[in-house]
Design a protein around this motif. Structure first.
Motif, PDB file in Angstrom:
ATOM      1  N   THR A 102       5.404   3.399 -11.581  1.00 48.46           N
ATOM      2  CA  THR A 102       5.840   2.224 -10.825  1.00 48.46           C
ATOM      3  C   THR A 102       6.101   2.606  -9.379  1.00 48.46           C
ATOM      4  OG1 THR A 102       6.841   1.217 -12.790  1.00 48.46           O
ATOM      5  CG2 THR A 102       7.611   0.430 -10.654  1.00 48.46           C
ATOM      6  N   THR A 103       6.747   3.753  -9.177  1.00 48.54           N
ATOM      7  CA  THR A 103       7.058   4.222  -7.824  1.00 48.54           C
ATOM      8  C   THR A 103       5.786   4.562  -7.049  1.00 48.54           C
ATOM      9  OG1 THR A 103       9.150   5.147  -8.607  1.00 48.54           O
ATOM     10  CG2 THR A 103       8.329   5.946  -6.491  1.00 48.54           C
ATOM     11  N   ARG A 104       4.895   5.344  -7.678  1.00 51.12           N
ATOM     12  CA  ARG A 104       3.703   5.791  -6.938  1.00 51.12           C
ATOM     13  C   ARG A 104       2.748   4.636  -6.631  1.00 51.12           C
ATOM     14  NH1 ARG A 104      -1.302   7.814  -9.958  1.00 51.12           N
ATOM     15  NH2 ARG A 104      -1.224   6.733 -11.945  1.00 51.12           N
ATOM     16  N   MET A 105       2.575   3.726  -7.605  1.00 55.91           N
ATOM     17  CA  MET A 105       1.662   2.600  -7.386  1.00 55.91           C
ATOM     18  C   MET A 105       2.205   1.653  -6.313  1.00 55.91           C
ATOM     19  SD  MET A 105      -0.926   2.962  -9.656  1.00 55.91           S
ATOM     20  CE  MET A 105      -1.612   1.373 -10.085  1.00 55.91           C
ATOM     21  N   GLY A 106       3.517   1.400  -6.375  1.00 55.71           N
ATOM     22  CA  GLY A 106       4.135   0.511  -5.396  1.00 55.71           C
ATOM     23  C   GLY A 106       4.111   1.094  -3.998  1.00 55.71           C
ATOM     24  N   LEU A 107       4.473   2.377  -3.874  1.00 52.05           N
ATOM     25  CA  LEU A 107       4.487   3.022  -2.563  1.00 52.05           C
ATOM     26  C   LEU A 107       3.086   3.123  -1.971  1.00 52.05           C
ATOM     27  CD1 LEU A 107       7.093   5.917  -2.981  1.00 52.05           C
ATOM     28  CD2 LEU A 107       7.330   3.827  -1.636  1.00 52.05           C
ATOM     29  N   TYR A 108       2.101   3.362  -2.814  1.00 46.75           N
ATOM     30  CA  TYR A 108       0.711   3.457  -2.333  1.00 46.75           C
ATOM     31  C   TYR A 108       0.300   2.147  -1.662  1.00 46.75           C
ATOM     32  CZ  TYR A 108      -4.376   4.130  -2.392  1.00 46.75           C
ATOM     33  OH  TYR A 108      -5.712   4.233  -2.036  1.00 46.75           O
ATOM     34  N   GLU A 109       0.653   1.035  -2.298  1.00 51.89           N
ATOM     35  CA  GLU A 109       0.321  -0.264  -1.713  1.00 51.89           C
ATOM     36  C   GLU A 109       1.078  -0.495  -0.405  1.00 51.89           C
ATOM     37  OE1 GLU A 109      -2.044  -2.333  -2.611  1.00 51.89           O
ATOM     38  OE2 GLU A 109      -2.590  -0.982  -4.247  1.00 51.89           O
ATOM     39  N   VAL A 110       2.330  -0.055  -0.357  1.00 54.01           N
ATOM     40  CA  VAL A 110       3.131  -0.183   0.871  1.00 54.01           C
ATOM     41  C   VAL A 110       2.481   0.602   2.002  1.00 54.01           C
ATOM     42  CG1 VAL A 110       5.330   0.415   1.965  1.00 54.01           C
ATOM     43  CG2 VAL A 110       5.312  -0.623  -0.309  1.00 54.01           C
ATOM     44  N   PHE A 111       2.102   1.865   1.722  1.00 56.33           N
ATOM     45  CA  PHE A 111       1.464   2.702   2.743  1.00 56.33           C
ATOM     46  C   PHE A 111       0.112   2.133   3.163  1.00 56.33           C
ATOM     47  CE2 PHE A 111       3.969   6.380   0.721  1.00 56.33           C
ATOM     48  CZ  PHE A 111       5.026   6.201   1.607  1.00 56.33           C
ATOM     49  N   LYS A 112      -0.632   1.589   2.196  1.00 53.81           N
ATOM     50  CA  LYS A 112      -1.930   0.991   2.529  1.00 53.81           C
ATOM     51  C   LYS A 112      -1.772  -0.149   3.529  1.00 53.81           C
ATOM     52  CE  LYS A 112      -4.951  -0.272  -0.504  1.00 53.81           C
ATOM     53  NZ  LYS A 112      -5.538  -0.787  -1.779  1.00 53.81           N
ATOM     54  N   GLN A 113      -0.762  -0.963   3.318  1.00 57.08           N
ATOM     55  CA  GLN A 113      -0.519  -2.080   4.227  1.00 57.08           C
ATOM     56  C   GLN A 113      -0.112  -1.598   5.612  1.00 57.08           C
ATOM     57  OE1 GLN A 113       2.299  -4.850   2.488  1.00 57.08           O
ATOM     58  NE2 GLN A 113       0.625  -6.226   1.933  1.00 57.08           N
ATOM     59  N   LYS A 114       0.773  -0.610   5.632  1.00 54.88           N
ATOM     60  CA  LYS A 114       1.307  -0.131   6.910  1.00 54.88           C
ATOM     61  C   LYS A 114       0.277   0.656   7.716  1.00 54.88           C
ATOM     62  CE  LYS A 114       6.246   0.021   5.770  1.00 54.88           C
ATOM     63  NZ  LYS A 114       6.599  -0.999   6.781  1.00 54.88           N
ATOM     64  N   TRP A 115      -0.616   1.377   7.017  1.00 50.45           N
ATOM     65  CA  TRP A 115      -1.561   2.263   7.701  1.00 50.45           C
ATOM     66  C   TRP A 115      -2.946   1.660   7.883  1.00 50.45           C
ATOM     67  CZ3 TRP A 115      -0.236   7.320   4.506  1.00 50.45           C
ATOM     68  CH2 TRP A 115       1.091   7.701   4.811  1.00 50.45           C
ATOM     69  N   SER A 116      -3.159   0.434   7.394  1.00 47.85           N
ATOM     70  CA  SER A 116      -4.469  -0.202   7.548  1.00 47.85           C
ATOM     71  C   SER A 116      -4.736  -0.557   9.005  1.00 47.85           C
ATOM     72  CB  SER A 116      -4.554  -1.482   6.707  1.00 47.85           C
ATOM     73  OG  SER A 116      -4.546  -1.182   5.334  1.00 47.85           O
ATOM     74  N   ASP A 117      -5.999  -0.564   9.367  1.00 47.18           N
ATOM     75  CA  ASP A 117      -6.401  -0.959  10.723  1.00 47.18           C
ATOM     76  C   ASP A 117      -6.036  -2.423  10.942  1.00 47.18           C
ATOM     77  OD1 ASP A 117      -8.499  -2.241  12.669  1.00 47.18           O
ATOM     78  OD2 ASP A 117      -8.603  -0.077  13.054  1.00 47.18           O
ATOM     79  N   PRO A 118      -5.250  -2.730  11.978  1.00 47.29           N
ATOM     80  CA  PRO A 118      -4.789  -4.116  12.178  1.00 47.29           C
ATOM     81  C   PRO A 118      -5.916  -5.110  12.421  1.00 47.29           C
ATOM     82  CG  PRO A 118      -4.246  -2.727  14.073  1.00 47.29           C
ATOM     83  CD  PRO A 118      -4.722  -1.828  12.994  1.00 47.29           C
ATOM     84  N   ASP A 119      -7.045  -4.630  12.957  1.00 46.29           N
ATOM     85  CA  ASP A 119      -8.151  -5.543  13.264  1.00 46.29           C
ATOM     86  C   ASP A 119      -9.048  -5.787  12.048  1.00 46.29           C
ATOM     87  OD1 ASP A 119      -7.346  -5.716  15.959  1.00 46.29           O
ATOM     88  OD2 ASP A 119      -8.370  -3.820  16.413  1.00 46.29           O
ATOM     89  N   SER A 120      -9.512  -4.689  11.442  1.00 44.83           N
ATOM     90  CA  SER A 120     -10.443  -4.829  10.311  1.00 44.83           C
ATOM     91  C   SER A 120      -9.732  -4.952   8.961  1.00 44.83           C
ATOM     92  CB  SER A 120     -11.391  -3.627  10.271  1.00 44.83           C
ATOM     93  OG  SER A 120     -10.668  -2.427  10.041  1.00 44.83           O
ATOM     94  N   GLY A 121      -8.472  -4.488   8.901  1.00 41.94           N
ATOM     95  CA  GLY A 121      -7.723  -4.531   7.642  1.00 41.94           C
ATOM     96  C   GLY A 121      -8.151  -3.459   6.658  1.00 41.94           C
ATOM     97  N   THR A 122      -9.012  -2.517   7.113  1.00 44.03           N
ATOM     98  CA  THR A 122      -9.486  -1.447   6.238  1.00 44.03           C
ATOM     99  C   THR A 122      -8.673  -0.173   6.439  1.00 44.03           C
ATOM    100  OG1 THR A 122     -11.128  -0.744   7.890  1.00 44.03           O
ATOM    101  CG2 THR A 122     -11.830  -2.349   6.213  1.00 44.03           C
TER     102      THR A 122
END
Length: 325
Positions: free
Chosen positions: A110-130
């Motif tokens: 639960t911790t690793r899956m949730g944090l991974y999604e949090v980091f993905k959102q924070k570190w994604s390219d703001p323009d392309s979203g990738t």
């Protein structure tokens, strides 16, 4: 995403963990095969004096008869290990430690899956979203490490409960549940025993999470970008199998050492079989050869494949179900 990512990941992980638990148990049993060939610092060679000795100079010498150690047992494959467990311990034995699996998935996954999604959102390219592959791997490494540190007590309990049936009846720990295991370990071996092998657990979790989650996302994105398949069950299954294979290859050596360190029996006043992860690795390689680090690989890949498929297929369905919440 926030809390929703943790809930989605937790539900999917518990479903996947419980459905593939027997395969995980077989993997643990196989990883412990041959462990008795590792030299035990507390083992003394038993000797017998001859029942009849002539009264001579040669007999006066400390003559003893050495009992040779039994020959090592032939290594069994996953099918024969599973059949043996079924025949000697019964069907319920295949689900030994399943309560620890539920707790482990609740804490760790639960911790690793949730944090991974949090980091993905924070570190994604703001323009392309990738998110680049490098950042996906970095997100997996950090999320996996934190999740493992949180879930280590349940991991130790799970390994011990799964391995208990291979011990002689007089040496079994006979934990009633994961909570009984954690309580008894705390009382008998100290609270620090709950984090035994934690460095290995963290390292393995970082490797598994980075390889598993990053591979899944990368393969899924590639399939969709190239138009090989639509975003559906076929894509999810294909990406899941690829992710499971990568995770199994990358994590198996650390997993073998982790299993042995967590399972070792430490009694007051005696020297532990291993002085840590490196000592365990060296002794294992010396006694059984370097390929011993890939013991249990077939059940590992057999478990990682179905586990990863169930994990991500369930995750995608849970996401659809919770998308409006």
């Amino acid at each position: 995403m926030g809390v929703k990512g943790f809930v989605e990941g937790g539900i999917a992980s518990i479903v996947a963990g419980c459905s593939t638990h027997p395969l995980d148990l077989i993997k643990v049993r196989m990883q412990l095969q041959g462990e008795n060939t590792v030299p035990n610092p507390n083992h003394h060679i038993h000797t017998l004096r001859p029942a009849y000795a002539f009264n001579s100079a040669s007999a006066a010498a400390p003559g003893t008869l050495h009992i040779p150690p039994p020959p090592p047992a032939a290594k069994a494959g996953p099918v024969s290990v599973g059949i043996k467990i079924f025949q000697t311990e019964g069907v319920p034995a295949l689900f030994s430690g399943v309560s620890a699996t539920v707790l482990r998935q609740t804490l760790y996954s639960t911790t690793r899956m949730g944090l991974y999604e949090v980091f993905k959102q924070k570190w994604s390219d703001p323009d392309s979203g990738t998110l680049s592959l490098g950042r996906k791997i970095a997100a997996g490494l950090v999320a996996g490490g934190i999740g493992a540190a949180v879930g280590n007590p349940a991991d130790v309990a799970m390994v011990r409960m799964q391995a208990d049936g291979r011990l002689p009846a007089s040496e079994r720990r006979n934990y009633k549940s994961v909570f009984d295991a954690i309580t008894r370990m705390s009382k008998q071996e100290g609270i620090t025993s709950l984090w035994r092998g934690s460095s290995l657990t963290v390292n393995r979790a970082m490797i598994v999470t980075a390889s598993q989650l990053a591979s899944y996302d990368q393969v899924k994105e590639t399939i969709l970008e190239k138009g090989l398949m639509k975003d559906g069950l076929g894509t999810h299954v294909t990406a899941s199998f690829a992710a499971g294979f990568v995770a199994a290859v990358a994590s198996n050596p650390v997993d073998v050492i982790k299993t042995r360190v967590m399972n070792m029996k430490v009694e007051p006043g005696t020297t532990p079989p291993y002085n840590g992860a490196l000592d365990c690795a060296l002794k294992t390689i010396k006694a059984e050869g370097p390929m011993a680090l890939y013991k249990g690989f077939i059940p590992t890949i057999s478990r990682q494949g179905p586990f990863t498929v169930v994990l991500f297929v369930t995750l995608e369905q849970v996401r659809k179900f919770l998308k409006d919440f």
